[in-house]
Motif scaffolding. Structure first.
Motif, PDB file in Angstrom:
ATOM      1  N   TYR A  55       0.830  -1.206   0.000  1.00  0.00           N
ATOM      2  CA  TYR A  55       0.000   0.000   0.000  1.00  0.00           C
ATOM      3  C   TYR A  55       0.866   1.257   0.000  1.00  0.00           C
ATOM      4  O   TYR A  55       0.565   2.247  -0.682  1.00  0.00           O
ATOM      5  N   ARG A  56       1.926   1.224   0.778  1.00  0.00           N
ATOM      6  CA  ARG A  56       2.820   2.396   0.851  1.00  0.00           C
ATOM      7  C   ARG A  56       3.464   2.677  -0.502  1.00  0.00           C
ATOM      8  O   ARG A  56       3.499   3.821  -0.966  1.00  0.00           O
ATOM      9  N   VAL A  57       3.957   1.631  -1.150  1.00  0.00           N
ATOM     10  CA  VAL A  57       4.613   1.801  -2.451  1.00  0.00           C
ATOM     11  C   VAL A  57       3.607   2.264  -3.502  1.00  0.00           C
ATOM     12  O   VAL A  57       3.921   3.094  -4.359  1.00  0.00           O
ATOM     13  N   ALA A  58       2.379   1.739  -3.427  1.00  0.00           N
ATOM     14  CA  ALA A  58       1.343   2.172  -4.377  1.00  0.00           C
ATOM     15  C   ALA A  58       1.114   3.675  -4.261  1.00  0.00           C
ATOM     16  O   ALA A  58       0.951   4.373  -5.272  1.00  0.00           O
ATOM     17  N   ARG A  59       1.114   4.202  -3.035  1.00  0.00           N
ATOM     18  CA  ARG A  59       0.960   5.650  -2.851  1.00  0.00           C
ATOM     19  C   ARG A  59       2.146   6.397  -3.447  1.00  0.00           C
ATOM     20  O   ARG A  59       1.974   7.434  -4.093  1.00  0.00           O
ATOM     21  N   GLU A  60       3.339   5.858  -3.221  1.00  0.00           N
ATOM     22  CA  GLU A  60       4.548   6.536  -3.674  1.00  0.00           C
ATOM     23  C   GLU A  60       4.609   6.657  -5.193  1.00  0.00           C
ATOM     24  O   GLU A  60       5.098   7.659  -5.724  1.00  0.00           O
ATOM     25  N   ILE A  61       4.146   5.657  -5.910  1.00  0.00           N
ATOM     26  CA  ILE A  61       4.243   5.689  -7.376  1.00  0.00           C
ATOM     27  C   ILE A  61       2.958   6.199  -8.025  1.00  0.00           C
ATOM     28  O   ILE A  61       2.873   6.301  -9.247  1.00  0.00           O
ATOM     29  N   GLY A  62       1.962   6.516  -7.201  1.00  0.00           N
ATOM     30  CA  GLY A  62       0.710   7.030  -7.733  1.00  0.00           C
ATOM     31  C   GLY A  62      -0.158   5.980  -8.393  1.00  0.00           C
ATOM     32  O   GLY A  62      -0.917   6.280  -9.330  1.00  0.00           O
ATOM     33  N   ALA A  63      -0.073   4.753  -7.912  1.00  0.00           N
ATOM     34  CA  ALA A  63      -0.872   3.674  -8.496  1.00  0.00           C
ATOM     35  C   ALA A  63      -2.349   3.859  -8.158  1.00  0.00           C
ATOM     36  O   ALA A  63      -2.703   4.155  -7.018  1.00  0.00           O
ATOM     37  N   THR A  64      -3.190   3.676  -9.155  1.00  0.00           N
ATOM     38  CA  THR A  64      -4.638   3.733  -8.937  1.00  0.00           C
ATOM     39  C   THR A  64      -5.221   2.337  -8.750  1.00  0.00           C
ATOM     40  O   THR A  64      -6.318   2.190  -8.216  1.00  0.00           O
TER      41      THR A  64
ATOM     42  N   ASP B  73      -7.360  -2.655   2.389  1.00  0.00           N
ATOM     43  CA  ASP B  73      -7.596  -2.579   3.833  1.00  0.00           C
ATOM     44  C   ASP B  73      -7.521  -1.154   4.360  1.00  0.00           C
ATOM     45  O   ASP B  73      -8.251  -0.776   5.282  1.00  0.00           O
ATOM     46  N   ASP B  74      -6.619  -0.340   3.791  1.00  0.00           N
ATOM     47  CA  ASP B  74      -6.444   1.026   4.285  1.00  0.00           C
ATOM     48  C   ASP B  74      -7.412   2.008   3.630  1.00  0.00           C
ATOM     49  O   ASP B  74      -7.389   3.204   3.917  1.00  0.00           O
ATOM     50  N   GLY B  75      -8.256   1.506   2.730  1.00  0.00           N
ATOM     51  CA  GLY B  75      -9.257   2.351   2.094  1.00  0.00           C
ATOM     52  C   GLY B  75      -8.724   3.321   1.061  1.00  0.00           C
ATOM     53  O   GLY B  75      -9.452   4.189   0.590  1.00  0.00           O
ATOM     54  N   GLN B  76      -7.446   3.177   0.682  1.00  0.00           N
ATOM     55  CA  GLN B  76      -6.823   4.149  -0.211  1.00  0.00           C
ATOM     56  C   GLN B  76      -6.660   3.657  -1.647  1.00  0.00           C
ATOM     57  O   GLN B  76      -6.353   4.440  -2.538  1.00  0.00           O
ATOM     58  N   HIS B  77      -6.841   2.362  -1.862  1.00  0.00           N
ATOM     59  CA  HIS B  77      -6.532   1.791  -3.177  1.00  0.00           C
ATOM     60  C   HIS B  77      -7.611   0.808  -3.619  1.00  0.00           C
ATOM     61  O   HIS B  77      -8.374   0.305  -2.805  1.00  0.00           O
TER      62      HIS B  77
END
Length: 299
Positions: free
Chosen positions: A136-145, A180-184
């Motif tokens: 999840y952290r890496v997805a945020r860092e690279i802007g993954a949708t 799980d974190d509701g962000q992705h």
């Protein structure tokens, strides 16, 4: 990284393999369309562990992107968990050889798991939680949708029975869900693909498979039981696994017992339901030719 042998390269272009490749690509394409998994402008982070499923997912998505009606970015991501003997050079070399954008993340989750889990106990649960947080952290860092995982139809059915037998829930792996974190948004494009077809595809492609050494040969005993049960059904009762997979998309809440899904207390003779009280009727099983087989219940 191993290079494909002449024999495997020849197999890769055989008619049998090309039919298999087309079948898998069609299955992934249908799943993407049915569940609206990938949209124009998406950045899809494909989690690649080094196993047959994630290699196959990445390969198929890259092939589909070439002719997709929408434009989307693919980033391959691998988590190096610092297992002893992990060949850290294999995946970067493979990603570069196929020209895909990638991100290698190194986190020593191995030491954490070994420190927290007593010897002989299953490490999968803690390992999975740690891995999800990093993904999840890496997805945020690279802007993954979208986060694409390599779970296939057999994984989904195994999870269904694990939850029913050991968790008291009718719950499986969904093809698409919020993280799980509701962000992705997490997607499973292999939802319609069988493990057997994926294994055949991976062998022909000669992917540089990396086994998971975190738990050695340890395997979740309960999942192993379910896998054996489903394999036995597939062998002895052709069509049963396909029927189970279809059932995941044909839920009838009025014929279960979950009051959160259906208002049983408020039900009266005027309530409109999809079907009446047909619980004692023999099930109707469709033939491949469109006819219907009626199963007569035993006395």
């Amino acid at each position: 990284m191993s290079t494909p042998s002449p024999q495997s390269a020849e197999t890769r272009f055989s008619n049998t393999f090309l039919r298999l490749k087309k079948k898998l690509e069609r299955g992934v394409g249908e799943a993407i369309a049915d569940f609206n998994m990938i949209e124009d402008g998406d950045t899809v982070m494909v989690c690649v562990s080094g196993g047959k499923d994630s290699y196959s997912l990445l390969s198929i998505l890259l092939a589909l992107r070439e002719r997709a009606p929408v434009d989307f970015r693919i980033v391959a991501m691998n988590l190096d968990q610092k297992q002893p003997g992990f060949p850290a050079e294999v995946l970067p070399a493979y990603f570069e050889s196929i020209g895909v954008e990638y991100r290698i993340v190194t986190e020593d989750t191995y030491s954490i798991v070994k420190d927290k889990i007593p010897e002989g106990k299953t490490t999968c649960s803690l390992c999975s939680r740690l891995r999800r947080g990093i993904i999840y952290r890496v997805a945020r860092e690279i802007g993954a949708t979208k986060i694409a995982l390599g779970h296939h139809r057999d994984d989904m059915l195994e999870t269904l029975f694990l939850n029913m037998f050991f968790g008291g829930k009718i719950k499986a792996m969904p093809p698409k869900l919020v993280s799980d974190d509701g962000q992705h948004v997490v997607i499973r494009p292999l939802a319609y693909c069988t493990e057997n077809d994926i294994a055949r595809f991976a062998r022909a492609m000669d992917f540089p498979i990396i086994p998971c050494n975190l738990c050695g040969s340890q395997e979740n005993a309960q999942r192993k039981q379910i896998k054996a049960m489903l394999a036995g059904w597939a062998r002895d009762y052709p069509g049963r696994i396909e029927s189970l997979a279809t059932a995941l998309q044909n839920v009838v809440p009025s014929h279960l017992a979950d009051q959160r899904l259906f208002d049983f207390q408020g039900l009266d003779r005027h309530t409109v339901v999809a079907e009446g009280d047909t619980a004692f009727d023999p099930p109707e099983l469709p033939r491949s030719g469109g006819d219907v087989i009626r199963i007569t219940p035993l006395d």
